[in-house]
Motif scaffolding. Structure first.
Motif, PDB file in Angstrom:
ATOM      1  N   ALA A  12      55.637  16.246 -63.012  1.00 41.59           N
ATOM      2  CA  ALA A  12      56.913  16.574 -62.370  1.00 41.59           C
ATOM      3  C   ALA A  12      57.175  18.074 -62.330  1.00 41.59           C
ATOM      4  O   ALA A  12      57.613  18.610 -61.304  1.00 41.59           O
ATOM      5  N   ASP A  13      56.895  18.776 -63.444  1.00 45.98           N
ATOM      6  CA  ASP A  13      57.196  20.206 -63.465  1.00 45.98           C
ATOM      7  C   ASP A  13      56.290  20.989 -62.523  1.00 45.98           C
ATOM      8  O   ASP A  13      56.723  21.979 -61.913  1.00 45.98           O
ATOM      9  N   GLU A  14      55.030  20.547 -62.360  1.00 45.86           N
ATOM     10  CA  GLU A  14      54.138  21.229 -61.438  1.00 45.86           C
ATOM     11  C   GLU A  14      54.541  20.973 -59.988  1.00 45.86           C
ATOM     12  O   GLU A  14      54.486  21.875 -59.142  1.00 45.86           O
ATOM     13  N   ILE A  15      54.930  19.747 -59.692  1.00 44.43           N
ATOM     14  CA  ILE A  15      55.374  19.428 -58.336  1.00 44.43           C
ATOM     15  C   ILE A  15      56.640  20.209 -58.002  1.00 44.43           C
ATOM     16  O   ILE A  15      56.798  20.714 -56.883  1.00 44.43           O
ATOM     17  N   ASP A  16      57.545  20.336 -58.962  1.00 41.10           N
ATOM     18  CA  ASP A  16      58.777  21.098 -58.735  1.00 41.10           C
ATOM     19  C   ASP A  16      58.472  22.563 -58.454  1.00 41.10           C
ATOM     20  O   ASP A  16      59.138  23.201 -57.631  1.00 41.10           O
ATOM     21  N   ARG A  17      57.479  23.106 -59.132  1.00 41.55           N
ATOM     22  CA  ARG A  17      57.175  24.531 -58.976  1.00 41.55           C
ATOM     23  C   ARG A  17      56.272  24.823 -57.788  1.00 41.55           C
ATOM     24  O   ARG A  17      56.522  25.756 -57.024  1.00 41.55           O
ATOM     25  N   TYR A  18      55.212  24.011 -57.618  1.00 44.72           N
ATOM     26  CA  TYR A  18      54.191  24.347 -56.637  1.00 44.72           C
ATOM     27  C   TYR A  18      54.229  23.503 -55.366  1.00 44.72           C
ATOM     28  O   TYR A  18      53.672  23.912 -54.347  1.00 44.72           O
ATOM     29  N   ALA A  36      47.372  26.338 -54.460  1.00 50.35           N
ATOM     30  CA  ALA A  36      47.068  25.230 -53.553  1.00 50.35           C
ATOM     31  C   ALA A  36      48.055  25.123 -52.398  1.00 50.35           C
ATOM     32  O   ALA A  36      47.695  24.677 -51.311  1.00 50.35           O
ATOM     33  N   ARG A  37      49.306  25.536 -52.606  1.00 51.61           N
ATOM     34  CA  ARG A  37      50.343  25.426 -51.565  1.00 51.61           C
ATOM     35  C   ARG A  37      50.884  26.797 -51.166  1.00 51.61           C
ATOM     36  O   ARG A  37      51.996  26.907 -50.669  1.00 51.61           O
ATOM     37  N   ILE A  38      50.088  27.843 -51.340  1.00 53.29           N
ATOM     38  CA  ILE A  38      50.579  29.199 -51.098  1.00 53.29           C
ATOM     39  C   ILE A  38      50.695  29.521 -49.605  1.00 53.29           C
ATOM     40  O   ILE A  38      51.413  30.439 -49.205  1.00 53.29           O
ATOM     41  N   GLY A  39      50.002  28.751 -48.751  1.00 48.56           N
ATOM     42  CA  GLY A  39      49.961  29.042 -47.327  1.00 48.56           C
ATOM     43  C   GLY A  39      51.328  29.151 -46.681  1.00 48.56           C
ATOM     44  O   GLY A  39      52.138  28.223 -46.768  1.00 48.56           O
ATOM     45  N   GLU A  40      51.592  30.286 -46.028  1.00 44.90           N
ATOM     46  CA  GLU A  40      52.831  30.576 -45.299  1.00 44.90           C
ATOM     47  C   GLU A  40      54.072  30.604 -46.192  1.00 44.90           C
ATOM     48  O   GLU A  40      55.201  30.617 -45.690  1.00 44.90           O
ATOM     49  N   LYS A  41      53.900  30.620 -47.496  1.00 50.37           N
ATOM     50  CA  LYS A  41      55.045  30.730 -48.408  1.00 50.37           C
ATOM     51  C   LYS A  41      55.591  32.148 -48.418  1.00 50.37           C
ATOM     52  O   LYS A  41      56.794  32.359 -48.570  1.00 50.37           O
ATOM     53  N   TYR A  42      54.681  33.126 -48.277  1.00 43.28           N
ATOM     54  CA  TYR A  42      55.064  34.527 -48.212  1.00 43.28           C
ATOM     55  C   TYR A  42      54.537  35.126 -46.909  1.00 43.28           C
ATOM     56  O   TYR A  42      53.627  34.583 -46.282  1.00 43.28           O
ATOM     57  N   SER A  43      55.090  36.247 -46.520  1.00 38.67           N
ATOM     58  CA  SER A  43      54.655  36.903 -45.290  1.00 38.67           C
ATOM     59  C   SER A  43      53.300  37.573 -45.483  1.00 38.67           C
ATOM     60  O   SER A  43      52.867  37.829 -46.611  1.00 38.67           O
ATOM     61  N   ASP A  44      52.654  37.891 -44.360  1.00 40.74           N
ATOM     62  CA  ASP A  44      51.391  38.633 -44.434  1.00 40.74           C
ATOM     63  C   ASP A  44      51.609  39.984 -45.115  1.00 40.74           C
ATOM     64  O   ASP A  44      50.784  40.422 -45.921  1.00 40.74           O
ATOM     65  N   GLU A  45      52.704  40.646 -44.779  1.00 41.15           N
ATOM     66  CA  GLU A  45      52.996  41.953 -45.370  1.00 41.15           C
ATOM     67  C   GLU A  45      53.111  41.853 -46.882  1.00 41.15           C
ATOM     68  O   GLU A  45      52.637  42.726 -47.609  1.00 41.15           O
ATOM     69  N   TRP A  46      53.736  40.773 -47.368  1.00 42.38           N
ATOM     70  CA  TRP A  46      53.869  40.577 -48.817  1.00 42.38           C
ATOM     71  C   TRP A  46      52.485  40.480 -49.457  1.00 42.38           C
ATOM     72  O   TRP A  46      52.217  41.111 -50.482  1.00 42.38           O
TER      73      TRP A  46
END
Length: 242
Positions: free
Chosen positions: A78-84, A111-121
Motif C-alpha cells: 500500500a505505501d509503495e502504491i501510494d508513493r509511486y 517505474a512510473r516516472i514517465g511524464e511526471k516531471y518536465s523535460d527541463e526538470w
C-alpha cells in the motif's frame, strides 16, 4: 541432526559436497520457473517497444549505473502504491533485455516516472541534482550533453528483434534516422517515424535544443517513457478497486 552436522564439518570434502548439493537445490528452485516464463507472462496487447532514441537512453541508463540506485519495480504494498503509483507487472517488461526491476533504492523507484516531471526538470536534475532536489545525493552527469552516437542502434534493434521484440525490418534500417526524428518535431523524418511508431511516443527536443542530438535527449526520452509503454497497470488497479 546436530551430531551429523558436526561430523560433516570434520570431513572437508563431505562438507563441500553438501554445500554444492544445497546450492544446486536452491538454484534449481529459482531457475526452473524461468523455463515456463513464455507461458506464464502475458504480454499486454498495447505494449509498445522502446523507440531507438529511448533504447539509446536505456543503454546510457545502464552505462552510468543508474540501476544501482534506482529500481524499476513498484511492489504490491500500500505505501509503495501510494508513493509511486500502480504496482509493476511482469508483462510490462516483456520487451526488456535485460529487465531492470532491481531491489536497491538509494533513490526513488522510477517505474512510473514517465511524464511526471518536465523535460527541463530532468535536464536540470541530471546536470545538477541539487538545483531541483536540495537534499539529493545523486552525482551530476554534465557530460550527457555530448553528441549521441547512433551507429549501433541498427544492430541493437536487430538483436532485440531476434529475441522477440516486434521491430520490423523498416524500423531496424531506419533506427538512426528515427532517433534523430524523435528529437526534432519539425524534421522531414517525423512523418516516417510516426508511421512506424504511431502516435504514442513523444516527439520533442528533450534536452531543449532541437539543433542537436545528445545523450541527454536519449536519457530523458527513456525516463519519460517509463510507465507509459502500456496501460495494463492502470486497468488492473481499476478492476481491483471496483
Amino acid at each position: 541432526m546436530l551430531k551429523l552436522h558436526y561430523n560433516l564439518e570434520r570431513v572437508s570434502m563431505g562438507l563441500v559436497a553438501a554445500i554444492i548439493i544445497a546450492a544446486s537445490v536452491g538454484g534449481i528452485v529459482e531457475i526452473a520457473p524461468l523455463f515456463t516464463i513464455d507461458e506464464t507472462v502475458e504480454v499486454p496487447d498495447d505494449l509498445r517497444p522502446h523507440t531507438p532514441l529511448e533504447l539509446a537512453g536505456r543503454e546510457i541508463f545502464i552505462r552510468e549505473g543508474c540501476y544501482a540506485c534506482h529500481s524499476q519495480m513498484v511492489r504490491s504494498l500500500a505505501d509503495e502504491i501510494d508513493r509511486y503509483g500502480p504496482y509493476s507487472q511482469a508483462g510490462e517488461s516483456a520487451y526488456d533485455h535485460p529487465m531492470l526491476w532491481g531491489s536497491k533504492r538509494t533513490g526513488p523507484d522510477l517505474a512510473r516516472i514517465g511524464e511526471k516531471y518536465s523535460d527541463e526538470w530532468h535536464v536540470r536534475h541530471l546536470i545538477d541534482p541539487r538545483s531541483v532536489v536540495p537534499a539529493s545525493i545523486m552525482p551530476a552527469y554534465p557530460w550527457l550533453l555530448k553528441s549521441l552516437d547512433t551507429d549501433l542502434l541498427t544492430d541493437s534493434l536487430a538483436t532485440l528483434s531476434r529475441l522477440g521484440v516486434p521491430y520490423s525490418d523498416e524500423m531496424i534500417t531506419s533506427a538512426a534516422s528515427d532517433a534523430l526524428a524523435q528529437s526534432r518535431p519539425d524534421s522531414n523524418e517525423t512523418d516516417g517515424f510516426r508511421a512506424r511508431y504511431e502516435e504514442r511516443p513523444a516527439i520533442r527536443a528533450f534536452d531543449g535544443d532541437p539543433a542537436r542530438l545528445t545523450e541527454m535527449d536519449a536519457l530523458v526520452a527513456y525516463l519519460q517513457a517509463l510507465g507509459t509503454l502500456t496501460v495494463v497497470s492502470e486497468t488492473v488497479v481499476v478492476e481491483v478497486d471496483e
